[in-house]
Design a protein around this motif. Structure first.
Motif, PDB file in Angstrom:
ATOM      1  N   UNK A 185       0.865  -1.178   0.000  1.00 16.71           N
ATOM      2  CA  UNK A 185       0.000   0.000   0.000  1.00 16.71           C
ATOM      3  C   UNK A 185       0.906   1.233   0.000  1.00 16.71           C
ATOM      4  N   UNK A 186       0.775   2.038  -1.015  1.00 17.91           N
ATOM      5  CA  UNK A 186       1.478   3.308  -1.003  1.00 17.91           C
ATOM      6  C   UNK A 186       0.699   4.293  -0.138  1.00 17.91           C
ATOM      7  N   UNK A 187       1.346   5.398   0.222  1.00 23.08           N
ATOM      8  CA  UNK A 187       0.705   6.394   1.081  1.00 23.08           C
ATOM      9  C   UNK A 187      -0.611   6.844   0.440  1.00 23.08           C
ATOM     10  N   UNK A 188      -1.675   6.803   1.211  1.00 20.37           N
ATOM     11  CA  UNK A 188      -2.988   7.237   0.728  1.00 20.37           C
ATOM     12  C   UNK A 188      -3.832   6.131   0.135  1.00 20.37           C
ATOM     13  N   UNK A 189      -3.254   4.974  -0.140  1.00 22.71           N
ATOM     14  CA  UNK A 189      -3.988   3.872  -0.763  1.00 22.71           C
ATOM     15  C   UNK A 189      -4.812   3.147   0.287  1.00 22.71           C
TER      16      UNK A 189
END
Length: 572
Positions: free
Chosen positions: A512-516
Motif C-alpha cells: 500500500x502506497x501512502x494514501x492507498x
C-alpha cells in the motif's frame, strides 16, 4: 611570700642634643634638647621639674620647669620637649622587665640592683657613636596593697620620680651623679591599711657617664596580668559577620590601662578587615576589653584568612598566657552558578519512538557536584505518554550541563500532540537564570488503519489445455483509512490447491502506497490436467503488521473449479 617580683615597664629611646658620631652640620631636628643637655653640675638634684600630682587623664608627670631659682642652666627645655619623654606614641620604644629578688626576710626586702643600667645597648636608635645607649627613659606602673610600715628606696642617676596614688613622693630630678632617697610609707598619712594603691616610677638616663638603677623595698609590688583569647574566632565576609578578641586582666585595673598588641596573620588590615589599631583602653576597675574584627567584603576568591593579635608588653601590666589569639575570616563564597533550562530537542514523536531532550546549563563549571531540581507539567501524562524523567539531575563537579531525555511511549490512541514542560526550582547551591521553563512536544502516532481480507471473487475456473485463463479468483485487502505511510501487508497462503499445478504461484504480500486503501491479489488458475481434484482451494490469511491493526475478516477462500465436462477424481 614569693622569692621574686617581676615588673614590666616601657623604655623609650632618644637621640641626644648633639651626637658625637655626627658633624655639627649633620645634627638633625630629631635630636632631643633634654638629652646630653647642659646642666648645673653644682646642684646635686634638680627638684621641681615635675608637679606634685600626675595628670588625671594620662597618668604622666606634669612639667612645671623646676622650682629652684638657683639652678642655672636648667637641664630641660619646656613642656613640649618634656611631653615626649613618656609619650605613649613615642616611635622608639619597647617593653622591659626588671626582677626584684628577695634579699632579706623578716621583713622581706626585695631588691633590683644594676650598676650598669644600659638595657637597650645597640637596640632601637642604637648607641649613636657611644660605648652605650645612654639616652632613654623608663616608665613603670605598679600597684600594692598597703600593709603598714613598708619602705621604698631608690639609688641611681639621672632623673627619678615616684608617685603613689598619683602624688609625688620621691623627687630626684635632673642630671646628677648617683643619689639615694628612702620613702617610709608610714609618713604618708593618706594611706590606709588594706587599701590598694598605685605606684608609678618615671626614670630618665640623659648623660654619657654612668647609669645606676637600684630599688630596695619591702612593698609587695604587683601588676595585673593580661591575657588574650579569640572570644569569637570566626568572622565572615558574608553578612560582614564580625569576630572578636577579648583581653582580660587577672584583677581589676587600678587606673586606666592601655594594653598594647601587635597584629599579624594572612589577612591584610584595611583590605580584608577594618583597621583595629594596636592598643585598647582598659578602664579603671574593669577586667576585660573587646577588640572587634570587622571583615571587608570583596569579590576576590581568597580562601579563609587569619588575623592574629599578640600582646605586647607595656607599662602597668604583664603579659600572661595565652598571649596570642587568632580570628579566622571566612571568604565571601563565590557567587553560585546560574542555572537555565532549554529544550535542545523540542520535538519528540511516538513514530519511531523519537526522543526529545531538555538541557540544564550552568554559566560556569559546578564548584561541587550539584543536584538541580525541576518540576514537570504539560498535557502529556508521565508514565503513559513518556517515560518518567525524575525531578532532579546531577551535574558533576567541573561540568556545566546535564541532559534530560524525553522518551515517548507509543500507543494506539488517536491523540493530538502533547507537551512536557520542565520548570527549574530554586536550590541552595545555585541561582535561577532567565530561562527556567522549557517545553518538549510529543507528536502522536498517526491513526492506525484497520486491515481486512476477503475473497472478492471466490470462484476461479481452470482453462482447457492450450487456452489462457479467463475466470480468475481474487482476494481483496481493504484499509479503513488511507495508508499513513508505505505499508507492506503480509499474508499466508494455504489450502488444497497446489501452486504451479492448480494455480500460478501466489504472492505473500501486498504493498500500500501512502494514501492507498485497497489492494487486490488475483488467483490465476492453471490449465486442467487429465486427473486432479475437482475443487482445490486457496486460503489467504492476513498477518500482523506494526502500524496496522487487523480487523475482521482476515481470511478468505478462493475455490478453483474444472471446466464443464472435464473428467474429475471425486465429486464435481
Amino acid at each position: 611570700m614569693a622569692d621574686t617580683i617581676t615588673l614590666q615597664g616601657i623604655i623609650r629611646d632618644f637621640s641626644p642634643n648633639e651626637r658625637p658620631d655626627l658633624l655639627p652640620s649633620q645634627q638633625g631636628p630629631t635630636n632631643h634638647p633634654d638629652f646630653e643637655a647642659d646642666f648645673d653640675s653644682g646642684v646635686p638634684v634638680e627638684q621641681g621639674i615635675v608637679g606634685l600630682e600626675l595628670d588625671n587623664s594620662t597618668h604622666k608627670p606634669i612639667y612645671v620647669g623646676g622650682t629652684d631659682p638657683g639652678v642655672n642652666p636648667k637641664s630641660t627645655h619646656g613642656a613640649a620637649a618634656f611631653a615626649q619623654w613618656y609619650a605613649n606614641d613615642h616611635p622608639h620604644q619597647k617593653p622591659f622587665s626588671i626582677t626584684l629578688k628577695k634579699i632579706h626576710t623578716n621583713p622581706d626586702i626585695y631588691s633590683y640592683d644594676n650598676q650598669a643600667f644600659f638595657p637597650i645597648d645597640n637596640e632601637l636608635l642604637g648607641n649613636e657613636g657611644n660605648a652605650h645607649n645612654y639616652h632613654f627613659t623608663y616608665e613603670l606602673a605598679t600597684e600594692f596593697t598597703y600593709q603598714g610600715g613598708e619602705e621604698f628606696t631608690f639609688t641611681g642617676d639621672d632623673d627619678l620620680w615616684v608617685f603613689i596614688d598619683n602624688k609625688l613622693v620621691i623627687d630626684l630630678g635632673g642630671i646628677h651623679t648617683q643619689a639615694t632617697k628612702t620613702l617610709k610609707l608610714k609618713d604618708l598619712p593618706s594611706l590606709k591599711v588594706g587599701i590598694t594603691y598605685s605606684l608609678r616610677l618615671f626614670f630618665a638616663e640623659r648623660h654619657t657617664t654612668e647609669s645606676h638603677f637600684r630599688i630596695d623595698t619591702t612593698i609587695v609590688l604587683t601588676q595585673p596580668v593580661a591575657t588574650i583569647v579569640a572570644s569569637d574566632p570566626n568572622a565572615k565576609e558574608l553578612g560582614l559577620d564580625t569576630g572578636e578578641f577579648t583581653i582580660s586582666l587577672d584583677k581589676p585595673a587600678l587606673t586606666d590601662l592601655t594594653i598594647k598588641y601587635g597584629v599579624t596573620g594572612t589577612a591584610t588590615e584595611g583590605v580584608d578587615y577594618q583597621p583595629i589599631r594596636n592598643s585598647v583602653l582598659m578602664p579603671k576597675g574593669q577586667t576585660s576589653a573587646k577588640i572587634l574584627v570587622t571583615p571587608i567584603a570583596d569579590q576576590l576568591t581568597e580562601g579563609s584568612e587569619t588575623v592574629i593579635a599578640t600582646l605586647i608588653g607595656g607599662s602597668g601590666y604583664q603579659t600572661g598566657t595565652p598571649s596570642s589569639a587568632t580570628v579566622t575570616i571566612e571568604d565571601n563564597p563565590p557567587a553560585p552558578p546560574v542555572a537555565v533550562i532549554v529544550a535542545t530537542d523540542p520535538q519528540a514523536s511516538e513514530v519511531g519512538l523519537d526522543p526529545g531532550q531538555f538541557t540544564i546549563m550552568l554559566n560556569k563549571p559546578a564548584p561541587t557536584t550539584l543536584m538541580i531540581g525541576y518540576s514537570v507539567s504539560g498535557t502529556a501524562t508521565e508514565g503513559a505518554d513518556y517515560q518518567p524523567i525524575g525531578r532532579s539531575v546531577q551535574i558533576p563537579q567541573g561540568q556545566s550541563s546535564a541532559i534530560i531525555p524525553v522518551k515517548p511511549i507509543a500507543d494506539d490512541l488517536a491523540e493530538v500532540s502533547e507537551t512536557v514542560i520542565a520548570t527549574l526550582v530554586a536550590g541552595a547551591d545555585y541561582r535561577l537564570g532567565a530561562s527556567i521553563t522549557a517545553t518538549v512536544t510529543i507528536a502522536d502516532n498517526p491513526p492506525v488503519p484497520i486491515a481486512t481480507l476477503f475473497a472478492s471473487d471466490p470462484i476461479a475456473t481452470k482453462p482447457e489445455q492450450g487456452k489462457a485463463p479467463t475466470d480468475l479468483g481474487e482476494f481483496t485487502i481493504n484499509l479503513d483509512k488511507p495508508a499513513p505511510r508505505r505499508l507492506v501487508m503480509s499474508f499466508s497462503v494455504a489450502g488444497s490447491a497446489k501452486e504451479n499445478v492448480d494455480c500460478q504461484p501466489m504472492p505473500r504480500s501486498a504493498t500500500f502506497e501512502v494514501g492507498q486503501t485497497q489492494a487486490k491479489i488475483p488467483v490465476v488458475p492453471m490449465a486442467a490436467q487429465s486427473l486432479g481434484l475437482a475443487k482445490p482451494d486457496v486460503i489467504a490469511t492476513l498477518l500482523p503488521l506494526d502500524g496496522c491493526q487487523l480487523g475482521s475478516p482476515i481470511t478468505g477462500t478462493v475455490v478453483i473449479k474444472l471446466p464443464d465436462g472435464f473428467p474429475v477424481i471425486g465429486p464435481r
